[in-house]
Scaffold this motif. Structure first.
Motif, PDB file in Angstrom:
ATOM      1  N   SER B  14      48.475  18.782 -62.172  1.00 37.88           N
ATOM      2  CA  SER B  14      47.278  19.167 -61.427  1.00 37.88           C
ATOM      3  C   SER B  14      46.905  20.603 -61.764  1.00 37.88           C
ATOM      4  CB  SER B  14      47.529  19.035 -59.930  1.00 37.88           C
ATOM      5  OG  SER B  14      47.749  17.679 -59.611  1.00 37.88           O
ATOM      6  N   VAL B  15      45.613  20.835 -61.967  1.00 40.24           N
ATOM      7  CA  VAL B  15      45.107  22.185 -62.260  1.00 40.24           C
ATOM      8  C   VAL B  15      44.351  22.680 -61.028  1.00 40.24           C
ATOM      9  CG1 VAL B  15      43.439  23.479 -63.668  1.00 40.24           C
ATOM     10  CG2 VAL B  15      44.990  21.831 -64.747  1.00 40.24           C
ATOM     11  N   ARG B  16      44.691  23.878 -60.572  1.00 40.04           N
ATOM     12  CA  ARG B  16      44.072  24.410 -59.342  1.00 40.04           C
ATOM     13  C   ARG B  16      43.339  25.725 -59.594  1.00 40.04           C
ATOM     14  NH1 ARG B  16      48.792  21.828 -57.895  1.00 40.04           N
ATOM     15  NH2 ARG B  16      48.583  20.305 -56.194  1.00 40.04           N
ATOM     16  N   SER B  17      43.180  26.070 -60.853  1.00 41.25           N
ATOM     17  CA  SER B  17      42.533  27.342 -61.205  1.00 41.25           C
ATOM     18  C   SER B  17      41.662  27.095 -62.442  1.00 41.25           C
ATOM     19  CB  SER B  17      43.632  28.373 -61.471  1.00 41.25           C
ATOM     20  OG  SER B  17      43.086  29.576 -61.905  1.00 41.25           O
ATOM     21  N   PHE B  18      40.335  27.211 -62.248  1.00 45.53           N
ATOM     22  CA  PHE B  18      39.382  26.825 -63.293  1.00 45.53           C
ATOM     23  C   PHE B  18      38.513  27.991 -63.733  1.00 45.53           C
ATOM     24  CE2 PHE B  18      40.051  23.183 -60.437  1.00 45.53           C
ATOM     25  CZ  PHE B  18      40.472  22.221 -61.331  1.00 45.53           C
ATOM     26  N   LYS B  19      38.027  27.926 -64.975  1.00 45.41           N
ATOM     27  CA  LYS B  19      36.958  28.831 -65.424  1.00 45.41           C
ATOM     28  C   LYS B  19      35.668  28.467 -64.705  1.00 45.41           C
ATOM     29  CE  LYS B  19      38.842  29.738 -69.972  1.00 45.41           C
ATOM     30  NZ  LYS B  19      38.653  29.806 -71.412  1.00 45.41           N
ATOM     31  N   LYS B  58      29.570  22.917 -51.587  1.00 45.32           N
ATOM     32  CA  LYS B  58      30.970  23.228 -51.907  1.00 45.32           C
ATOM     33  C   LYS B  58      31.601  24.121 -50.834  1.00 45.32           C
ATOM     34  CE  LYS B  58      31.076  23.017 -57.024  1.00 45.32           C
ATOM     35  NZ  LYS B  58      31.316  23.850 -58.223  1.00 45.32           N
ATOM     36  N   GLU B  59      30.862  25.155 -50.393  1.00 45.28           N
ATOM     37  CA  GLU B  59      31.366  26.056 -49.345  1.00 45.28           C
ATOM     38  C   GLU B  59      31.700  25.277 -48.074  1.00 45.28           C
ATOM     39  OE1 GLU B  59      32.525  28.974 -48.809  1.00 45.28           O
ATOM     40  OE2 GLU B  59      32.034  29.879 -50.738  1.00 45.28           O
ATOM     41  N   ASP B  60      30.769  24.388 -47.692  1.00 43.05           N
ATOM     42  CA  ASP B  60      30.990  23.591 -46.481  1.00 43.05           C
ATOM     43  C   ASP B  60      32.255  22.736 -46.607  1.00 43.05           C
ATOM     44  OD1 ASP B  60      28.738  24.631 -45.290  1.00 43.05           O
ATOM     45  OD2 ASP B  60      27.442  22.912 -45.764  1.00 43.05           O
ATOM     46  N   LEU B  61      32.437  22.144 -47.786  1.00 43.79           N
ATOM     47  CA  LEU B  61      33.619  21.289 -47.979  1.00 43.79           C
ATOM     48  C   LEU B  61      34.903  22.119 -48.058  1.00 43.79           C
ATOM     49  CD1 LEU B  61      32.182  18.695 -50.530  1.00 43.79           C
ATOM     50  CD2 LEU B  61      32.735  18.283 -48.118  1.00 43.79           C
ATOM     51  N   VAL B  64      36.468  22.582 -44.766  1.00 44.63           N
ATOM     52  CA  VAL B  64      37.260  21.425 -44.334  1.00 44.63           C
ATOM     53  C   VAL B  64      38.626  21.445 -45.015  1.00 44.63           C
ATOM     54  CG1 VAL B  64      37.429  18.904 -44.398  1.00 44.63           C
ATOM     55  CG2 VAL B  64      35.226  20.007 -43.903  1.00 44.63           C
ATOM     56  N   SER B  65      38.619  21.696 -46.322  1.00 51.29           N
ATOM     57  CA  SER B  65      39.827  21.564 -47.133  1.00 51.29           C
ATOM     58  C   SER B  65      40.771  22.756 -47.001  1.00 51.29           C
ATOM     59  CB  SER B  65      39.428  21.387 -48.603  1.00 51.29           C
ATOM     60  OG  SER B  65      40.438  21.865 -49.458  1.00 51.29           O
ATOM     61  N   GLY B  66      40.182  23.955 -46.912  1.00 48.74           N
ATOM     62  CA  GLY B  66      41.010  25.155 -46.889  1.00 48.74           C
ATOM     63  C   GLY B  66      41.438  25.622 -48.271  1.00 48.74           C
ATOM     64  N   GLN B  67      41.062  24.884 -49.326  1.00 54.35           N
ATOM     65  CA  GLN B  67      41.507  25.230 -50.682  1.00 54.35           C
ATOM     66  C   GLN B  67      40.396  25.944 -51.451  1.00 54.35           C
ATOM     67  OE1 GLN B  67      44.500  24.788 -51.194  1.00 54.35           O
ATOM     68  NE2 GLN B  67      45.179  23.033 -49.970  1.00 54.35           N
ATOM     69  N   PRO B  68      40.714  27.105 -52.037  1.00 55.79           N
ATOM     70  CA  PRO B  68      39.683  27.862 -52.767  1.00 55.79           C
ATOM     71  C   PRO B  68      39.077  27.080 -53.935  1.00 55.79           C
ATOM     72  CG  PRO B  68      41.885  28.754 -53.208  1.00 55.79           C
ATOM     73  CD  PRO B  68      42.028  27.764 -52.084  1.00 55.79           C
ATOM     74  N   TYR B  69      39.860  26.201 -54.553  1.00 54.01           N
ATOM     75  CA  TYR B  69      39.344  25.484 -55.739  1.00 54.01           C
ATOM     76  C   TYR B  69      38.332  24.410 -55.386  1.00 54.01           C
ATOM     77  CZ  TYR B  69      43.762  23.187 -54.432  1.00 54.01           C
ATOM     78  OH  TYR B  69      44.810  22.626 -53.733  1.00 54.01           O
ATOM     79  N   LEU B 135      41.939  16.015 -54.041  1.00 54.06           N
ATOM     80  CA  LEU B 135      41.784  16.739 -52.775  1.00 54.06           C
ATOM     81  C   LEU B 135      41.881  15.777 -51.596  1.00 54.06           C
ATOM     82  CD1 LEU B 135      38.648  18.688 -53.958  1.00 54.06           C
ATOM     83  CD2 LEU B 135      40.855  19.744 -53.465  1.00 54.06           C
ATOM     84  N   GLY B 136      43.122  15.479 -51.176  1.00 50.62           N
ATOM     85  CA  GLY B 136      43.294  14.687 -49.956  1.00 50.62           C
ATOM     86  C   GLY B 136      42.873  15.498 -48.744  1.00 50.62           C
ATOM     87  N   SER B 137      42.834  16.828 -48.930  1.00 49.53           N
ATOM     88  CA  SER B 137      42.553  17.746 -47.811  1.00 49.53           C
ATOM     89  C   SER B 137      41.159  17.555 -47.221  1.00 49.53           C
ATOM     90  CB  SER B 137      42.737  19.196 -48.275  1.00 49.53           C
ATOM     91  OG  SER B 137      41.978  19.439 -49.446  1.00 49.53           O
ATOM     92  N   LEU B 138      40.277  16.809 -47.894  1.00 39.65           N
ATOM     93  CA  LEU B 138      38.968  16.510 -47.286  1.00 39.65           C
ATOM     94  C   LEU B 138      39.140  15.610 -46.063  1.00 39.65           C
ATOM     95  CD1 LEU B 138      36.606  15.975 -50.354  1.00 39.65           C
ATOM     96  CD2 LEU B 138      36.989  18.047 -48.999  1.00 39.65           C
ATOM     97  N   ARG B 139      40.292  14.943 -45.954  1.00 33.59           N
ATOM     98  CA  ARG B 139      40.544  14.102 -44.774  1.00 33.59           C
ATOM     99  C   ARG B 139      40.967  14.926 -43.560  1.00 33.59           C
ATOM    100  NH1 ARG B 139      43.194  10.992 -48.644  1.00 33.59           N
ATOM    101  NH2 ARG B 139      45.228  11.312 -47.682  1.00 33.59           N
ATOM    102  N   ASN B 140      41.067  16.268 -43.732  1.00 35.35           N
ATOM    103  CA  ASN B 140      41.361  17.122 -42.576  1.00 35.35           C
ATOM    104  C   ASN B 140      40.307  16.981 -41.485  1.00 35.35           C
ATOM    105  OD1 ASN B 140      43.582  18.118 -43.889  1.00 35.35           O
ATOM    106  ND2 ASN B 140      42.632  20.077 -44.492  1.00 35.35           N
TER     107      ASN B 140
END
Lengths: 251, 251
Positions: B14-19, B58-61, B64-69, B135-140
């Protein structure tokens, strides 16, 4: 920028007629490894795979499925949602993890984990030259599948996959998919019913023509007709009961 | 006998840091097409994909997720179980199809369909040189995601996927998976607890060493410790309620 996988996947069609040649042990091992490489929710790896070459076990599963290719294939796989090993860890833990796998969230995690693994295996198999077909029909009798495969508590058989070298007379082709604008939405869901009806109507004609050309005009139903007939048949209404019995969706 | 896909999948992490570079429109289209080529249960195609490049969405989501990516990526996808179009067909049909998508069977079909599509997209993206993370974290907060994406009835947001060119300092590596004999069973499930405990114990050491080597010894928990802590945290216990509210698992 490779388009190797794109081109491979675009060619996909389910294969339901296989040569008798078994899938080699080495290939099976590679397929399982490729499956295990899939992403897994929170590292849980909430699945197991049963690999089946015993003709008696295949016969028993064919009785559940009703499909001849459950027996006539190069190898058979059954994908299982699996929290049995997590329950073993739980036995020696002061933490209570049971909610995690008895909840609807646990069901989603396990089902998604198993499906990601299975699709990695499907793609790897097709790249190796095998054909494959998924078997949702194993859910026709979950209790019997549990018996046949001796599945313990906290596991659930989700679906199977038959694999093998396509038979010489196998002549499947990719089936037309829903128009891209129907399944792909930009930034938010477009729920305009008129837009959806128009797209469905065009797609219905595409599907009807596809069947007609494949059957010399014998079949010509639209997608809407097909799914309407299928979805009104009230199949597998015991699924919630079966999930409950296996320890899932308890809370 | 090609081992191209096998070698590609074995490299997955899994990649969590993108250009910041966006994924091109042409690539997005290819990814969706590759996704649609996946097998689908009884031709139902019970999924939709929302493609997101609007920074506000993206900001709104991300909230929910809490993840910067969720914001910092080349493109964002959300995978939705979708029977909305089947319900539209149902409006003009004398057949009653509702049981089919309101049952637990309908939930399994839609979840599996969406996951197969997503994994085709993941594999195609990695072949194209992109990295990805689920991103399972959208189920938060399912209700909030429904609002943000304006999801109609008979749909459910299952998970997201962030895509993009891996950042220059991205240095992920494949995480060790459970030993093959732990997830792969021959002809029937081996539920012998001693066998499972032994395999888990060896794996725990492998995982502990992996973390230690990646963090200069700062982290060294075993797999059992990690999943025990995670699974006892009682997350997303509203999932059944959320599924019910969206029209799923009604019977």
């Amino acid at each position: 920028m490779s388009d190797y996988v794109y081109n491979l996947l675009k060619k996909h069609h389910s294969v339901r007629s296989f040569k008798k040649d078994p899938v080699s042990e080495e290939s099976v091992k590679q397929l399982i490894e490729a499956g295990q490489s899939a992403s897994t929710s929170s590292y849980l790896q909430a699945y197991s795979i049963i690999g089946i070459d015993d003709p008696e076990v295949k016969e028993d599963l064919k009785e559940v499925s009703g499909q001849p290719y459950v027996v006539e294939n190069g190898y058979l796989l059954v994908f299982v949602m699996d929290y049995y090993r997590h329950a073993i860890v739980n036995e020696n833990s002061k933490n209570d993890m049971s909610t995690s796998f008895e909840s609807a969230e646990g069901l989603l995690v396990g089902t998604i984990d198993a499906a990601l693994v299975a699709q990695n295996i499907a793609t790897t198999a097709e790249d190796m030259g095998y054909g494959m077909v998924y078997l949702g029909s194993l859910r026709n009798d979950v209790e019997r599948v549990r018996e046949i495969l001796e599945l313990p508590e906290h596991t659930f058989p989700l679906f199977g996959m038959a694999l093998g070298i396509p038979a010489d007379n196998e002549n499947g082709s990719p089936k037309p998919r829903l128009p891209i604008e129907h399944v792909f939405h930009q930034n938010k869901y477009n729920s305009d019913k008129e837009v959806q009806r128009r797209a469905l109507s065009a797609y219905d004609q595409t599907v009807s023509k596809y069947y007609a050309s494949r059957t010399n005009g014998e079949r010509s139903e639209t997608w809407s007709e097909q799914i309407s007939n299928f979805m009104s048949a009230k199949q597998r209404l015991d699924m919630l009961e079966q999930l409950n019995k296996s320890g899932f969706i308890q809370k």
